[in-house]
Design an enzyme around this catalytic site. Structure first.
Site, short mmCIF file in Angstrom:
data_model
loop_
_atom_site.label_atom_id
_atom_site.label_comp_id
_atom_site.label_asym_id
_atom_site.label_seq_id
_atom_site.Cartn_x
_atom_site.Cartn_y
_atom_site.Cartn_z
N SER A 286 0.75 -1.29 0.02
CA SER A 286 0.12 0.00 0.17
C SER A 286 0.53 1.05 0.09
O SER A 286 1.52 1.84 0.70
CB SER A 286 -0.89 0.07 1.58
OG SER A 286 -1.82 1.56 1.12
N GLY A 287 0.85 1.55 -0.92
CA GLY A 287 1.47 3.56 -1.02
C GLY A 287 1.47 4.14 -0.36
O GLY A 287 2.22 4.80 0.54
N THR B 1 -0.02 2.88 -5.31
CA THR B 1 0.00 0.65 -5.88
C THR B 1 -0.78 1.48 -7.26
O THR B 1 -0.69 1.03 -7.95
CB THR B 1 -0.96 0.03 -4.91
OG1 THR B 1 -1.82 0.19 -4.80
CG2 THR B 1 0.29 -0.44 -3.54
#
Length: 352
Positions: free
Chosen positions: A91-92, A259
């Protein structure tokens, strides 16, 4: 006070997306890799996720990063991300929130003007570079694991829409990507609920019709998210666009989605719409922005892919402890269908 399962949690948001960070109370879990640890949490310690994210202690818009010791010698720390429905392997927005929390709370030492370190996600190593001024993390840039396209220009029959054209790409999570304008959407905040309803229908149709399996990890299958894409505007070597990402169980990512940005970059590169080194600015419906670029082209097994980097900001909003009294009948957490994001067909398991 008779609490048990007490966890230290730092509240944070990355470009508007809530990313809680569990910094204390989970010392370690079994597993030779972070992917193994993610699977262990999912199968044997899901109570942690439920306690922190479901009602009455959490919300459908909350996400969580559980800080763990790294298993890879290059990484300083590891983490497992969780949402109200699942455990994404990357998860960005959570990386941006986590990096900010690690440095601003002193868990990792901060160096100015830039601090660099490596995190181990279930998806693999994530190299992080933070711009730091006067004790504040001004921005976080992370280099993602390779991103690539699974399917291009597929025709999909979606209930209520008919035949539409979609692409499927991986950027740490797997997305079905849709041209918003082609189905009459302008990507305005007033469309938020409509985007979620349509997005869930598209995801359901895509999972029935399009098969995906990560070339380096056969356990990563299925399409988890939907990304609606706005038109790309070019200004020299800089490009920008608006997007809206629909996350399970059917709610919008408040950020432009790290993402999702990587997945879109992979699609743009495959279409020769962007070159290595070009700047791409992604904007969400609330006006939050992520700056990104393609660092280099690579191969992910037999799959042509790109390594992307994504930069964004995060802010700590609170510090608290999460716990449960043994007599609390709602210690396992719950979700009610009156919350608009919870639809009757979602994958949540804790309903009345």
């Amino acid at each position: 006070m008779r609490w048990k399962n007490v966890y230290q949690v730092v509240d944070c948001h990355a470009e508007g997306e809530v990313g809680k960070v569990l910094t204390g109370g989970v010392f370690d879990v079994p597993g030779e890799t972070m992917f193994d640890k993610r699977n262990f949490l999912m199968q044997h310690r899901d109570d942690i996720r439920r306690l922190c994210l479901l009602e009455p202690r959490g919300s459908v818009t909350d996400t969580l990063s559980i800080v763990l010791p790294a298993t890879h010698p290059e990484a300083q720390l590891g983490f497992v991300s969780a949402t109200t429905t699942e455990y994404p392997v990357m998860s960005g927005s959570n990386v941006i929130a986590l990096a900010t929390v690690l440095l601003e709370t002193g868990i990792l030492p901060m160096s100015e003007p830039r601090t660099e370190f490596v995190l181990e996600a279930p998806a693999g190593l994530i190299r992080v570079s933070c711009r730091c001024v006067a004790g504040k993390v001004q921005s976080v840039r992370f280099a993602n694991q390779p991103s690539f396209v699974y399917h291009s220009d597929e025709r999909l029959d979606v209930d209520g829409l008919g035949l539409i054209s979609v692409d499927v790409a991986y950027g740490g999570e797997t997305f079905v990507l849709v041209d918003a304008g082609a189905i009459g959407l302008a990507l305005e905040p007033s469309e938020a609920r409509e985007l979620c309803v349509i997005g869930e229908a598209i995801k359901c149709a895509a999972n029935k019709r399009l098969q995906v399996q990560h070339p380096m990890n056969s356990q990563l299958t299925g399409i988890g998210q939907v990304q609606f894409m706005g038109p790309v505007v070019r200004d020299g070597s800089s490009l920008s666009s608006r997007n809206a990402v629909v996350l399970s169980p059917g709610r919008l990512d408040r950020s432009p989605c790290g993402t999702g940005t990587s997945a879109r970059l992979a699609l743009m590169y495959a279409r020769n719409e962007i070159a290595v080194g070009d700047t791409f600015i992604h904007e969400s419906l609330i006006g939050a922005r992520l700056e990104s670029r393609i660092e280099r082209a690579v191969m992910e097994g037999p799959q042509p892919a790109v390594v992307t980097s994504v930069e964004g900001r995060a802010w700590i909003t609170g510090l608290h402890q999460v716990g449960m009294d043994p007599s609390d009948p709602f210690g396992a957490g719950f979700a009610l269908h009156d919350t608009h994001a919870w639809g009757p067909g979602d994958r949540g398991r804790h309903f009345f």
